[in-house]
Motif scaffolding. Sequence first.
Motif, PDB file in Angstrom:
ATOM      1  N   UNK A 192       0.830  -1.203   0.000  1.00 18.98           N
ATOM      2  CA  UNK A 192       0.000   0.000   0.000  1.00 18.98           C
ATOM      3  C   UNK A 192       0.868   1.258   0.000  1.00 18.98           C
ATOM      4  N   UNK A 193       1.944   1.246   0.779  1.00 13.65           N
ATOM      5  CA  UNK A 193       2.851   2.392   0.832  1.00 13.65           C
ATOM      6  C   UNK A 193       3.476   2.653  -0.535  1.00 13.65           C
ATOM      7  N   UNK A 194       3.877   1.584  -1.223  1.00 16.28           N
ATOM      8  CA  UNK A 194       4.494   1.748  -2.532  1.00 16.28           C
ATOM      9  C   UNK A 194       3.499   2.277  -3.562  1.00 16.28           C
ATOM     10  N   UNK A 195       2.259   1.849  -3.464  1.00 21.77           N
ATOM     11  CA  UNK A 195       1.239   2.406  -4.354  1.00 21.77           C
ATOM     12  C   UNK A 195       1.032   3.892  -4.062  1.00 21.77           C
ATOM     13  N   UNK A 196       1.065   4.254  -2.794  1.00 24.52           N
ATOM     14  CA  UNK A 196       0.973   5.659  -2.445  1.00 24.52           C
ATOM     15  C   UNK A 196       2.137   6.452  -3.013  1.00 24.52           C
ATOM     16  N   UNK A 197       3.347   5.906  -2.910  1.00 28.07           N
ATOM     17  CA  UNK A 197       4.533   6.582  -3.430  1.00 28.07           C
ATOM     18  C   UNK A 197       4.454   6.743  -4.940  1.00 28.07           C
ATOM     19  N   UNK A 198       3.970   5.700  -5.605  1.00 28.29           N
ATOM     20  CA  UNK A 198       3.853   5.749  -7.065  1.00 28.29           C
ATOM     21  C   UNK A 198       2.871   6.835  -7.487  1.00 28.29           C
ATOM     22  N   UNK A 199       1.734   6.894  -6.827  1.00 28.06           N
ATOM     23  CA  UNK A 199       0.724   7.902  -7.157  1.00 28.06           C
ATOM     24  C   UNK A 199       1.243   9.302  -6.835  1.00 28.06           C
ATOM     25  N   UNK A 204      -0.462  12.506  -8.416  1.00 20.30           N
ATOM     26  CA  UNK A 204      -1.846  12.106  -8.114  1.00 20.30           C
ATOM     27  C   UNK A 204      -1.999  12.056  -6.593  1.00 20.30           C
ATOM     28  N   UNK A 205      -2.004  13.229  -5.991  1.00 24.27           N
ATOM     29  CA  UNK A 205      -1.895  13.334  -4.542  1.00 24.27           C
ATOM     30  C   UNK A 205      -3.130  12.821  -3.818  1.00 24.27           C
ATOM     31  N   UNK A 206      -4.303  13.144  -4.321  1.00 23.91           N
ATOM     32  CA  UNK A 206      -5.526  12.681  -3.652  1.00 23.91           C
ATOM     33  C   UNK A 206      -5.634  11.162  -3.701  1.00 23.91           C
ATOM     34  N   UNK A 207      -5.150  10.568  -4.781  1.00 22.32           N
ATOM     35  CA  UNK A 207      -5.180   9.112  -4.891  1.00 22.32           C
ATOM     36  C   UNK A 207      -4.161   8.463  -3.966  1.00 22.32           C
ATOM     37  N   UNK A 208      -3.048   9.156  -3.724  1.00 26.76           N
ATOM     38  CA  UNK A 208      -1.988   8.593  -2.886  1.00 26.76           C
ATOM     39  C   UNK A 208      -2.379   8.545  -1.417  1.00 26.76           C
ATOM     40  N   UNK A 209      -3.135   9.521  -0.953  1.00 25.41           N
ATOM     41  CA  UNK A 209      -3.397   9.656   0.476  1.00 25.41           C
ATOM     42  C   UNK A 209      -4.026   8.409   1.112  1.00 25.41           C
ATOM     43  N   UNK A 210      -5.085   7.819   0.523  1.00 27.13           N
ATOM     44  CA  UNK A 210      -5.671   6.635   1.192  1.00 27.13           C
ATOM     45  C   UNK A 210      -4.714   5.450   1.268  1.00 27.13           C
ATOM     46  N   UNK A 231       7.181   5.802  11.557  1.00 25.19           N
ATOM     47  CA  UNK A 231       7.760   7.115  11.307  1.00 25.19           C
ATOM     48  C   UNK A 231       7.967   7.394   9.832  1.00 25.19           C
ATOM     49  N   UNK A 232       8.361   6.373   9.067  1.00 28.56           N
ATOM     50  CA  UNK A 232       8.591   6.577   7.639  1.00 28.56           C
ATOM     51  C   UNK A 232       7.300   6.926   6.910  1.00 28.56           C
ATOM     52  N   UNK A 233       6.205   6.245   7.248  1.00 33.13           N
ATOM     53  CA  UNK A 233       4.930   6.569   6.600  1.00 33.13           C
ATOM     54  C   UNK A 233       4.466   7.959   7.028  1.00 33.13           C
ATOM     55  N   UNK A 234       4.667   8.285   8.296  1.00 33.61           N
ATOM     56  CA  UNK A 234       4.306   9.625   8.760  1.00 33.61           C
ATOM     57  C   UNK A 234       5.003  10.696   7.923  1.00 33.61           C
ATOM     58  N   UNK A 235       6.270  10.461   7.606  1.00 29.77           N
ATOM     59  CA  UNK A 235       7.023  11.444   6.838  1.00 29.77           C
ATOM     60  C   UNK A 235       6.512  11.539   5.404  1.00 29.77           C
ATOM     61  N   UNK A 236       6.196  10.392   4.808  1.00 30.40           N
ATOM     62  CA  UNK A 236       5.640  10.411   3.444  1.00 30.40           C
ATOM     63  C   UNK A 236       4.326  11.188   3.432  1.00 30.40           C
ATOM     64  N   UNK A 237       3.489  10.940   4.418  1.00 24.76           N
ATOM     65  CA  UNK A 237       2.189  11.606   4.484  1.00 24.76           C
ATOM     66  C   UNK A 237       2.370  13.100   4.758  1.00 24.76           C
ATOM     67  N   UNK A 238       3.329  13.440   5.599  1.00 22.25           N
ATOM     68  CA  UNK A 238       3.598  14.851   5.895  1.00 22.25           C
ATOM     69  C   UNK A 238       4.011  15.600   4.634  1.00 22.25           C
ATOM     70  N   UNK A 239       4.856  14.974   3.820  1.00 18.94           N
ATOM     71  CA  UNK A 239       5.282  15.615   2.582  1.00 18.94           C
ATOM     72  C   UNK A 239       4.120  15.764   1.604  1.00 18.94           C
ATOM     73  N   UNK A 244       0.278  19.755  -0.812  1.00 21.50           N
ATOM     74  CA  UNK A 244      -1.099  20.202  -0.998  1.00 21.50           C
ATOM     75  C   UNK A 244      -1.378  21.520  -0.275  1.00 21.50           C
ATOM     76  N   UNK A 245      -0.365  22.058   0.425  1.00 18.46           N
ATOM     77  CA  UNK A 245      -0.561  23.277   1.182  1.00 18.46           C
ATOM     78  C   UNK A 245      -1.249  23.051   2.511  1.00 18.46           C
TER      79      UNK A 245
END
Length: 567
Positions: A192-199, A204-210, A231-239, A244-245
């Motif tokens: 799931x994390x890798x799919x988020x990174x790919x998006x 495709x930020x809105x698609x990556x978030x879920x 912590x790594x996922x937290x950082x990906x989500x923070x970025x 997105x502002x």
Amino acid sequence: MRGLIGLWCALCFSGTVWGQTDAKDLLREARQLGQAGQHADAIPLYERLTAEVGKQLGEDSWTLVYLLGELAVQHHALGATADAEPLYRRSLEIAETHDAGLDASLIPSLRGLAALAAGRGDLSDADTLYRRALKIQQHQEADDPGLARMLAELGLVSQLRNRLQEAEDLYRRALSVAEATGLAEVELATIANNLGALSSGQGRLEEAEPYYQRALEIRERVLGPEHPEVGLVLLELANLYSRQGRFAESIPLVQRNLKIREQRQADPVALSELHSQLAATYRQMDRLADAETHFKRAMELVEENLGPEHPTLALRGNNLAVLYSDQGRYTEAEVLYERAMEIEEKAFGANHVSVAVGLVNLASLHQKQGRLETARREAEMAKSTIDAQCKGREGSDFCQSTLAIYRDLVDRIETSQQRGPTQAQTVASTEQPPASAIVEPVTTPAEPPAEGGSKPSKVIPPSPSPASPQPTVAARKPPAGDQIHRAQVASRRERQAAVDVLDALRAAHPEQLASLAARVVRADLGERGVWHRVQLGEYTSASQAQALCRKLTQLGHDGCWVIATGG
């Protein structure tokens, strides 16, 4: 299933191998130890089995195909790749003499060699080996978790090769198989994390978030809220939120990651990057006092641990100088700019592009102060260096953006001479600064890497599968501690030869490497001798080092792979 059936039958000859020791029980114990992560304890048992089978059935016995593969997996899981690789290769050599076809006993060795190839940056070889293993896995009677793992691993290699649609298709199929077959949740979270990174990497930020949210929920629940993988996922989500502002949502996630790393006494330079990221986000929100606090802490951590003359300190100081300049605190900003230039000049030489960028920043500051002749002189000095660095590659993004900033600076100086000083921005605070003048934190790119790059989880060695009638393998558990990721670009017998490689790379690619930490590391490999490894960057996630490797490959450098060390 010739391999497993043959294995049991071979081990059942006479019912025993050593006196009262039942061979089947010995194999079962070895596999259980491996599955529990006790690889060092599993290795002697596998070695006893392989030695006895070789003695009684011959050194080319089919039974050794599986045993050698599993023994290699144990070494690989411990990071002993020099011990694992020859065992993997010997397993496949034996299999070739038996016309192995699509027997599942080949999978551990194929996956292991594929992971080693990917770790070296040989993605074409990794792709071939993973596809061969996947073909065997798909030939089995029914889908099982092993198929999901294989699809995900091949997806990662495709992603690193910039075959993004292929990677996405593989990840989606892996996720579907994982959900249907009961793949371990931690492994499902990685997909799931890798799919988020790919998006995310494709905008495709809105698609990556879920996808990131799902990975975060699983890791928090299964591993605990303070695990490094959380912590790594937290950082990906923070970025993602920052892009997105959504700065107010980004900050608590970076703070959580910082707390996780501080509790585990992570590498201070990695902590410095997180403080820089917090500072830059606060600056975006106009919370300048908070930004100053974290920029200062980022500098302190670098100076305390890398010393007062390390180029990373120049980068951190430049960040704080920009903040001061924006606030009209010109005297404080000037001190920091000059110190940064001194560090860079000592590290890279007076004619290095980093020094030129520092001159542009300083000239812009002096233009704001109305010191126009000083500003013009500094701008012309910078122009001379920029022209020399960009000779023959004037069309590059770096050269075009840097020259555009120079021309804008000269225009502002001339306007100031005619009408008085105006508020102007430094190079470092422009929306798209040249790569060597990065002011925002380097923890993760503010924009997606070139060519639709993204932040996939790293390739990891296979480890023993849960007990089952098939000799498939599972991904190992996430590491127990923090890691720092670096791009390794060369390995040489002589230290001076390694230093020469580093110097040549810096000269060829100043805009990519000017602000990066670099080191030459001595590695004693026993019988294979002493080697000196050239490593670039100090990153909190493998994806950042992978992005650097991709960039260097695009620039023509042959050989770059990601290594991880404990934080």
